[in-house]
Design a protein around this motif. Structure first.
Motif, PDB file in Angstrom:
ATOM      1  N   ASN A 139     -25.282  55.794  14.792  1.00 42.93           N
ATOM      2  CA  ASN A 139     -25.082  54.447  14.292  1.00 42.93           C
ATOM      3  C   ASN A 139     -23.904  53.755  14.975  1.00 42.93           C
ATOM      4  O   ASN A 139     -23.958  52.562  15.295  1.00 42.93           O
ATOM      5  CB  ASN A 139     -24.858  54.472  12.782  1.00 42.93           C
ATOM      6  N   LEU A 140     -22.830  54.513  15.213  1.00 45.56           N
ATOM      7  CA  LEU A 140     -21.664  53.921  15.871  1.00 45.56           C
ATOM      8  C   LEU A 140     -21.957  53.623  17.333  1.00 45.56           C
ATOM      9  O   LEU A 140     -21.561  52.567  17.849  1.00 45.56           O
ATOM     10  CB  LEU A 140     -20.458  54.849  15.738  1.00 45.56           C
ATOM     11  N   ILE A 141     -22.660  54.513  17.999  1.00 40.25           N
ATOM     12  CA  ILE A 141     -23.009  54.268  19.401  1.00 40.25           C
ATOM     13  C   ILE A 141     -23.912  53.035  19.516  1.00 40.25           C
ATOM     14  O   ILE A 141     -23.766  52.221  20.429  1.00 40.25           O
ATOM     15  CB  ILE A 141     -23.673  55.511  20.022  1.00 40.25           C
ATOM     16  N   ALA A 142     -24.835  52.879  18.579  1.00 42.24           N
ATOM     17  CA  ALA A 142     -25.701  51.690  18.590  1.00 42.24           C
ATOM     18  C   ALA A 142     -24.881  50.417  18.384  1.00 42.24           C
ATOM     19  O   ALA A 142     -25.115  49.394  19.045  1.00 42.24           O
ATOM     20  CB  ALA A 142     -26.771  51.814  17.515  1.00 42.24           C
ATOM     21  N   LEU A 143     -23.908  50.471  17.462  1.00 38.02           N
ATOM     22  CA  LEU A 143     -23.044  49.315  17.247  1.00 38.02           C
ATOM     23  C   LEU A 143     -22.222  49.005  18.496  1.00 38.02           C
ATOM     24  O   LEU A 143     -22.121  47.847  18.922  1.00 38.02           O
ATOM     25  CB  LEU A 143     -22.119  49.571  16.057  1.00 38.02           C
ATOM     26  N   VAL A 157     -12.788  51.725  17.590  1.00 39.87           N
ATOM     27  CA  VAL A 157     -14.030  52.003  16.870  1.00 39.87           C
ATOM     28  C   VAL A 157     -13.799  53.208  15.968  1.00 39.87           C
ATOM     29  O   VAL A 157     -12.834  53.952  16.130  1.00 39.87           O
ATOM     30  CB  VAL A 157     -15.214  52.284  17.819  1.00 39.87           C
ATOM     31  N   GLY A 158     -14.721  53.403  15.032  1.00 41.03           N
ATOM     32  CA  GLY A 158     -14.609  54.579  14.180  1.00 41.03           C
ATOM     33  C   GLY A 158     -15.507  54.482  12.977  1.00 41.03           C
ATOM     34  O   GLY A 158     -16.497  53.753  12.970  1.00 41.03           O
ATOM     35  N   LYS A 159     -15.129  55.192  11.950  1.00 42.21           N
ATOM     36  CA  LYS A 159     -15.909  55.274  10.715  1.00 42.21           C
ATOM     37  C   LYS A 159     -14.957  55.514   9.565  1.00 42.21           C
ATOM     38  O   LYS A 159     -13.762  55.802   9.763  1.00 42.21           O
ATOM     39  CB  LYS A 159     -16.917  56.426  10.790  1.00 42.21           C
ATOM     40  N   SER A 160     -15.472  55.393   8.369  1.00 42.81           N
ATOM     41  CA  SER A 160     -14.678  55.805   7.214  1.00 42.81           C
ATOM     42  C   SER A 160     -14.989  57.260   6.919  1.00 42.81           C
ATOM     43  O   SER A 160     -16.045  57.782   7.286  1.00 42.81           O
ATOM     44  CB  SER A 160     -14.985  54.940   5.988  1.00 42.81           C
ATOM     45  N   SER A 161     -14.047  57.915   6.246  1.00 38.60           N
ATOM     46  CA  SER A 161     -14.292  59.296   5.845  1.00 38.60           C
ATOM     47  C   SER A 161     -15.394  59.324   4.796  1.00 38.60           C
ATOM     48  O   SER A 161     -15.800  58.294   4.257  1.00 38.60           O
ATOM     49  CB  SER A 161     -13.009  59.931   5.317  1.00 38.60           C
ATOM     50  N   GLU A 162     -15.873  60.509   4.503  1.00 42.44           N
ATOM     51  CA  GLU A 162     -17.115  60.634   3.743  1.00 42.44           C
ATOM     52  C   GLU A 162     -17.031  60.054   2.334  1.00 42.44           C
ATOM     53  O   GLU A 162     -17.995  59.492   1.822  1.00 42.44           O
ATOM     54  CB  GLU A 162     -17.522  62.111   3.679  1.00 42.44           C
ATOM     55  N   GLY A 262      -3.612  51.302  22.408  1.00 47.43           N
ATOM     56  CA  GLY A 262      -4.222  50.689  23.574  1.00 47.43           C
ATOM     57  C   GLY A 262      -5.692  50.452  23.300  1.00 47.43           C
ATOM     58  O   GLY A 262      -6.241  50.962  22.326  1.00 47.43           O
ATOM     59  N   PRO A 263      -6.366  49.665  24.131  1.00 54.87           N
ATOM     60  CA  PRO A 263      -7.788  49.395  23.899  1.00 54.87           C
ATOM     61  C   PRO A 263      -8.634  50.646  24.083  1.00 54.87           C
ATOM     62  O   PRO A 263      -8.234  51.592  24.761  1.00 54.87           O
ATOM     63  CB  PRO A 263      -8.123  48.330  24.945  1.00 54.87           C
ATOM     64  N   GLY A 264      -9.799  50.643  23.445  1.00 58.17           N
ATOM     65  CA  GLY A 264     -10.741  51.749  23.613  1.00 58.17           C
ATOM     66  C   GLY A 264     -10.401  52.982  22.809  1.00 58.17           C
ATOM     67  O   GLY A 264     -10.713  54.105  23.209  1.00 58.17           O
ATOM     68  N   ARG A 265      -9.806  52.813  21.636  1.00 57.61           N
ATOM     69  CA  ARG A 265      -9.404  53.942  20.800  1.00 57.61           C
ATOM     70  C   ARG A 265     -10.475  54.260  19.750  1.00 57.61           C
ATOM     71  O   ARG A 265     -11.308  53.425  19.408  1.00 57.61           O
ATOM     72  CB  ARG A 265      -8.072  53.669  20.110  1.00 57.61           C
ATOM     73  N   ILE A 266     -10.405  55.469  19.220  1.00 60.89           N
ATOM     74  CA  ILE A 266     -11.354  55.906  18.207  1.00 60.89           C
ATOM     75  C   ILE A 266     -10.592  56.571  17.077  1.00 60.89           C
ATOM     76  O   ILE A 266      -9.582  57.248  17.310  1.00 60.89           O
ATOM     77  CB  ILE A 266     -12.409  56.863  18.817  1.00 60.89           C
ATOM     78  N   ASP A 267     -11.056  56.367  15.821  1.00 62.89           N
ATOM     79  CA  ASP A 267     -10.313  56.883  14.679  1.00 62.89           C
ATOM     80  C   ASP A 267     -11.220  56.947  13.448  1.00 62.89           C
ATOM     81  O   ASP A 267     -12.359  56.460  13.469  1.00 62.89           O
ATOM     82  CB  ASP A 267      -9.097  55.980  14.402  1.00 62.89           C
ATOM     83  N   VAL A 268     -10.681  57.522  12.375  1.00 69.79           N
ATOM     84  CA  VAL A 268     -11.334  57.555  11.067  1.00 69.79           C
ATOM     85  C   VAL A 268     -10.339  57.026  10.041  1.00 69.79           C
ATOM     86  O   VAL A 268      -9.148  57.328  10.121  1.00 69.79           O
ATOM     87  CB  VAL A 268     -11.763  58.992  10.697  1.00 69.79           C
ATOM     88  N   PHE A 269     -10.824  56.209   9.101  1.00 71.92           N
ATOM     89  CA  PHE A 269      -9.938  55.728   8.041  1.00 71.92           C
ATOM     90  C   PHE A 269     -10.454  56.175   6.682  1.00 71.92           C
ATOM     91  O   PHE A 269     -11.632  56.511   6.515  1.00 71.92           O
ATOM     92  CB  PHE A 269      -9.791  54.203   8.095  1.00 71.92           C
ATOM     93  N   SER A 270      -9.545  56.205   5.712  1.00 71.36           N
ATOM     94  CA  SER A 270      -9.892  56.507   4.326  1.00 71.36           C
ATOM     95  C   SER A 270     -10.049  55.194   3.583  1.00 71.36           C
ATOM     96  O   SER A 270      -9.083  54.426   3.451  1.00 71.36           O
ATOM     97  CB  SER A 270      -8.798  57.352   3.666  1.00 71.36           C
ATOM     98  N   ALA A 271     -11.246  54.920   3.120  1.00 66.98           N
ATOM     99  CA  ALA A 271     -11.527  53.635   2.476  1.00 66.98           C
ATOM    100  C   ALA A 271     -10.954  53.603   1.063  1.00 66.98           C
ATOM    101  O   ALA A 271     -11.271  54.446   0.228  1.00 66.98           O
ATOM    102  CB  ALA A 271     -13.027  53.381   2.441  1.00 66.98           C
ATOM    103  N   GLY A 283     -19.588  54.329   6.601  1.00 64.64           N
ATOM    104  CA  GLY A 283     -20.144  53.503   7.662  1.00 64.64           C
ATOM    105  C   GLY A 283     -19.267  53.470   8.904  1.00 64.64           C
ATOM    106  O   GLY A 283     -18.273  54.191   9.012  1.00 64.64           O
ATOM    107  N   VAL A 284     -19.629  52.611   9.843  1.00 63.49           N
ATOM    108  CA  VAL A 284     -18.979  52.584  11.158  1.00 63.49           C
ATOM    109  C   VAL A 284     -18.471  51.173  11.459  1.00 63.49           C
ATOM    110  O   VAL A 284     -18.955  50.188  10.910  1.00 63.49           O
ATOM    111  CB  VAL A 284     -19.950  53.052  12.256  1.00 63.49           C
ATOM    112  N   PHE A 285     -17.484  51.097  12.361  1.00 64.79           N
ATOM    113  CA  PHE A 285     -16.881  49.806  12.659  1.00 64.79           C
ATOM    114  C   PHE A 285     -16.472  49.718  14.122  1.00 64.79           C
ATOM    115  O   PHE A 285     -16.292  50.735  14.813  1.00 64.79           O
ATOM    116  CB  PHE A 285     -15.655  49.564  11.771  1.00 64.79           C
TER     117      PHE A 285
END
Length: 437
Positions: A139-143, A157-162, A262-271, A283-285
């Motif tokens: 889903n993230l790659i498609a976005l 880019v990234g996603k929220s934790s489960e 810097g640009p082009g980073r990847i991470d996960v956040f806790s919603a 989900g993904v962002f």
């Protein structure tokens, strides 16, 4: 189509959805627990008599087996690999591709070790290999692909934790899945404030009793990073405690008050959300730089997430419907050869592991649990070009035995392990550093 790991939770969501998708027939199901598969089949209201062994195949029947080696004797077009077992999942996926069958990969553990090998096998046989829509990596790659086609500059880019952090200011209670914590100080931290990093630091301290990091998150982000060319700011993901409306401010560059190096980073956040507020749902962002100020002001007025300074926006998909979505991947693959992953890697980030505490020689690195954690090993995201070719992919190291004492924080390296699955080890060696990352 066929499904391996057919008694797993992902497979159940897929089987449930396939009841209403007439264009896809389930030719075979494979799992070590065939009784469990029969129970799932019956619970979904499907005809138990339709499950047969390989000798009883007829029109409308589905072969049920516990033998991966015999699965390819059954005619099918697409394999959905969902065992979650690195060695077994790789073996059956590679055999299917070599036989000219398409593969939809649910087992991110397999992809994190062997994606280049599987892509090469698919190219050689004329089959297609892809990640499964419905899970976060695809889903993230498609976005990301859509955002790049639009020409927007991606900052992070990234996603929220489960699972969300659900906070009730009236009671001071924070709920995380089935756990409850009293966190009265969080009520004063619900607004982001002017100093974004400081607010995030205070929030992190307030919820420190909550275990928010998961190996599965690292694996998913490693798959995306390798596929799409992103890098983390550090080996360990940040997991900032964030509300959805804050993402464009949080994942702004540091020079603009955010946390991104810097640009082009990847991470996960806790919603973080209040009771009754909508969830990000794992989900993904993608946080991008805005372009025309008037356009993005208009979008902000319509409720889209734009940073307070107007320089960044967050595009997001607040869902991952697991197997409910996956039929779309299967049909796109079977009918048009359309993949939800890149056909060659664009980055050199890999999922590795560091000893959490001392590991003595002779210890087997057991893997298990809901998130497929490797015992006493912390997942880390490293760059192959910096860490060296002898760093062991985490899920190649799983179930291997350590041959020397490892100190806390040491990277798992191939020379320190024995009992690696030979085929998976060979596949892991099928890597090449991309021209850019």
């Amino acid at each position: 189509m066929a499904i391996t790991g057919a008694n797993g939770p992902y497979a159940r969501t897929l089987l449930a959805q396939l009841r209403t998708v007439d264009a896809i027939e389930v030719a075979a199901l494979c799992d070590l627990d065939t009784d469990g598969v029969r129970n799932v089949w019956a619970a979904l209201g499907l005809d138990p008599a339709a499950l047969v062994d390989s000798d009883g195949v007829s029109d409308g029947s589905t072969v049920l087996t516990d033998d991966l080696d015999s699965l390819l004797d059954v005619p099918f077009d697409v394999l959905v690999e969902a065992t979650g077992n690195p060695a077994r999942g790789y073996a059956v996926a590679r055999a299917a591709l070599d036989a000219g069958r398409h593969v939809v990969m649910v087992s991110k553990e397999v992809d994190s070790v062997a994606s280049e090998d599987l892509l090469a096998a698919a190219a050689h046989s004329g089959a297609c290999y892809t990640l499964a829509g419905g899970d976060q990596p695809a889903n993230l790659i498609a976005l990301v692909s859509a955002v790049r086609l639009l020409g927007l500059e991606i900052v992070a880019v990234g996603k929220s934790s489960e699972y969300d952090l659900v906070y009730d200011p009236a009671t001071g209670v924070l709920t995380h899945l089935d756990q409850r914590f009293t966190v009265p100080g969080l009520a004063q931290l619900l607004e982001l404030g002017d100093d974004v990093p400081e607010t995030l630091r205070l929030r992190d301290a307030a919820v420190s009793a909550v275990a928010r990091s998961a190996t599965a998150d690292y694996c998913e982000m490693a798959v995306v990073a390798a596929n799409a060319g992103f890098v983390p700011d550090a080996e360990r993901l940040r997991y900032p405690v964030a509300r959805i409306s804050e993402l464009a401010d949080i994942y702004a560059l540091g020079e603009d008050g955010g946390i991104v190096g810097g640009p082009g980073r990847i991470d996960v956040f806790s919603a973080l959300r209040l009771p009754g507020e909508a969830s990000f749902a794992g989900g993904v962002f993608a946080v991008v730089r805005t372009t025309d100020p008037v356009t993005w002001q208009t979008l902000a007025q319509k409720g889209h997430v734009v940073s307070r300074n107007g320089a960044y926006a967050c595009l997001y998909l607040p869902y991952h419907y697991m197997g409910v979505e996956t039929p779309l991947t299967i049909l796109a693959l079977a009918r048009a050869g359309v993949s939800t992953a890149y056909r060659r890697p664009r980055g050199d980030v890999m999922l590795a592991g560091r000893a959490r505490s001392a590991i003595t020689a002779g210890t087997q690195l057991a893997m298990g649990g809901h998130h497929h954690d490797v015992e006493n090993v912390d997942p880390v995201l490293v760059r192959r070009s910096e860490a060296g070719a002898d760093v062991a992919p985490l899920y190649l190291a799983s179930f291997a035995t350590v041959t020397r004492d490892l100190g806390p924080g040491e990277l798992l390296r191939l020379a320190d392990l024995e009992g690696l699955d030979p085929a998976l080890a060979k596949a892991a060696a099928h890597t090449s550093l991309p021209a850019h990352s």
